[in-house]
Scaffold this motif. Structure first.
Motif, PDB file in Angstrom:
ATOM      1  N   GLU A  83      -1.579   1.290  -9.738  1.00 14.13           N
ATOM      2  CA  GLU A  83      -2.239   1.674  -8.499  1.00 14.13           C
ATOM      3  C   GLU A  83      -3.710   1.303  -8.608  1.00 14.13           C
ATOM      4  OE1 GLU A  83      -1.632   5.793  -7.650  1.00 14.13           O
ATOM      5  OE2 GLU A  83       0.482   5.719  -8.243  1.00 14.13           O
ATOM      6  N   HIS A 124      -7.474   0.703  -5.993  1.00  8.70           N
ATOM      7  CA  HIS A 124      -8.135   0.617  -4.695  1.00  8.70           C
ATOM      8  C   HIS A 124      -8.576  -0.823  -4.490  1.00  8.70           C
ATOM      9  CE1 HIS A 124     -10.308   1.848  -1.151  1.00  8.70           C
ATOM     10  NE2 HIS A 124     -11.375   1.219  -1.594  1.00  8.70           N
ATOM     11  N   HIS A 143      -9.151   0.130 -11.700  1.00  7.21           N
ATOM     12  CA  HIS A 143     -10.079  -0.329 -10.668  1.00  7.21           C
ATOM     13  C   HIS A 143     -10.308  -1.814 -10.841  1.00  7.21           C
ATOM     14  CE1 HIS A 143     -13.239  -0.392 -13.736  1.00  7.21           C
ATOM     15  NE2 HIS A 143     -12.833   0.810 -14.098  1.00  7.21           N
ATOM     16  N   ARG A 183      -3.103   3.398 -13.548  1.00  6.12           N
ATOM     17  CA  ARG A 183      -4.068   3.367 -12.460  1.00  6.12           C
ATOM     18  C   ARG A 183      -5.335   2.697 -12.975  1.00  6.12           C
ATOM     19  NH1 ARG A 183      -3.923   8.440 -10.987  1.00  6.12           N
ATOM     20  NH2 ARG A 183      -2.436   8.076  -9.270  1.00  6.12           N
ATOM     21  N   GLN A 208       0.843  -1.188   0.000  1.00  8.30           N
ATOM     22  CA  GLN A 208       0.000   0.000   0.000  1.00  8.30           C
ATOM     23  C   GLN A 208       0.879   1.239   0.000  1.00  8.30           C
ATOM     24  OE1 GLN A 208      -2.719  -0.945   3.366  1.00  8.30           O
ATOM     25  NE2 GLN A 208      -4.316  -0.215   1.979  1.00  8.30           N
ATOM     26  N   GLU A 259      -3.735   3.421  -1.412  1.00 10.56           N
ATOM     27  CA  GLU A 259      -3.956   2.630  -2.620  1.00 10.56           C
ATOM     28  C   GLU A 259      -2.971   1.465  -2.663  1.00 10.56           C
ATOM     29  OE1 GLU A 259      -6.388   3.751  -5.459  1.00 10.56           O
ATOM     30  OE2 GLU A 259      -6.994   4.197  -3.410  1.00 10.56           O
ATOM     31  N   TRP A 260      -3.416   0.379  -3.257  1.00 12.60           N
ATOM     32  CA  TRP A 260      -2.507  -0.752  -3.418  1.00 12.60           C
ATOM     33  C   TRP A 260      -1.694  -0.562  -4.688  1.00 12.60           C
ATOM     34  CZ3 TRP A 260      -0.998  -4.720  -0.410  1.00 12.60           C
ATOM     35  CH2 TRP A 260      -1.703  -4.902   0.786  1.00 12.60           C
TER      36      TRP A 260
END
Length: 218
Positions: A189, A191, A216, A214, A172, A177-178
């Protein structure tokens, strides 16, 4: 040997820095067949894109050999990520020889270029060579290569926009954020719920950042 074995847990292998002469057709074939279990990434040091300069550096390959190797790698793995090391401002390096390096780096489509302005070391043959470049010129060439690497790297990462990729989560960041990596060793990156370290997640990529991507959870 086959990289896939029944009953084996999911895992990845990543080859870090490797010399061009050590990348055999057998290795290329094994990487291509592994379906990403061997990461589709290599750090392949170029040092210079001009054969004369490479000879003076005592590198065991020339520019033509290097480019041919890269072509074989992309033919087997079109989405391969290639990073490299380049030394700029080697003694006697002309403007044209430097341009040869820039043009070869463009054709090789390196996703990351680690740039090292040549630095004199006492007692080495290179330190006694004629044609030592000024620090200002070496820095100018370094800035050009760094900018090129950033441009090519971003263009490569943009190819992942809208794609769903497998990400191995590692840690993290300070924002919660992971952060993990794709099979192409691209930083992502995302969530994700707590306790995700060391796990694989399918991530839809929605943004290109300066450092990576990035997305999801898919």
């Amino acid at each position: 040997a086959d990289i896939h074995e029944a009953g084996q847990p999911p895992c990845r292998f990543r080859i870090s820095s490797i010399e061009p002469r050590d990348v055999s057709d057998d290795l290329i074939g094994l990487m291509a067949r592994s379906e990403g279990r061997i990461c589709r990434h290599l750090h392949l040091p170029l040092q210079s894109g001009n054969s004369k300069v490479l000879r003076e550096m005592h590198r065991p390959y020339d520019a033509e050999y290097f480019e041919g190797l890269v072509e074989r790698l992309y033919a087997a793995m079109p989405m391969l990520s290639l990073s490299t090391d380049i030394i700029c401002g080697f003694p006697g390096e002309t403007d044209q020889e430097f341009n040869d390096t820039v043009e070869l780096a463009q054709r090789c489509r390196f996703t990351k270029i680690h740039v090292f302005p040549y630095s004199q070391r006492a007692g080495t043959k290179a330190a006694q060579m004629p044609g030592q470049l000024s620090n200002a010129e070496k820095e100018r060439r370094a800035r050009e290569l760094i900018a090129l690497g950033e441009t090519i790297g971003r263009q490569y990462r943009e190819r992942f926009l809208g794609r769903t990729v497998e990400v191995l989560l590692e840690e993290q960041d300070t924002a919660g954020e992971w952060v993990g990596y794709t099979r192409e060793y691209l930083r992502v990156e995302v969530h994700c719920p707590e306790g995700a370290q060391g796990q694989y997640r399918q991530v839809e990529i929605c943004e290109v950042t300066d450092e990576g991507l990035r997305g999801h959870l898919a």
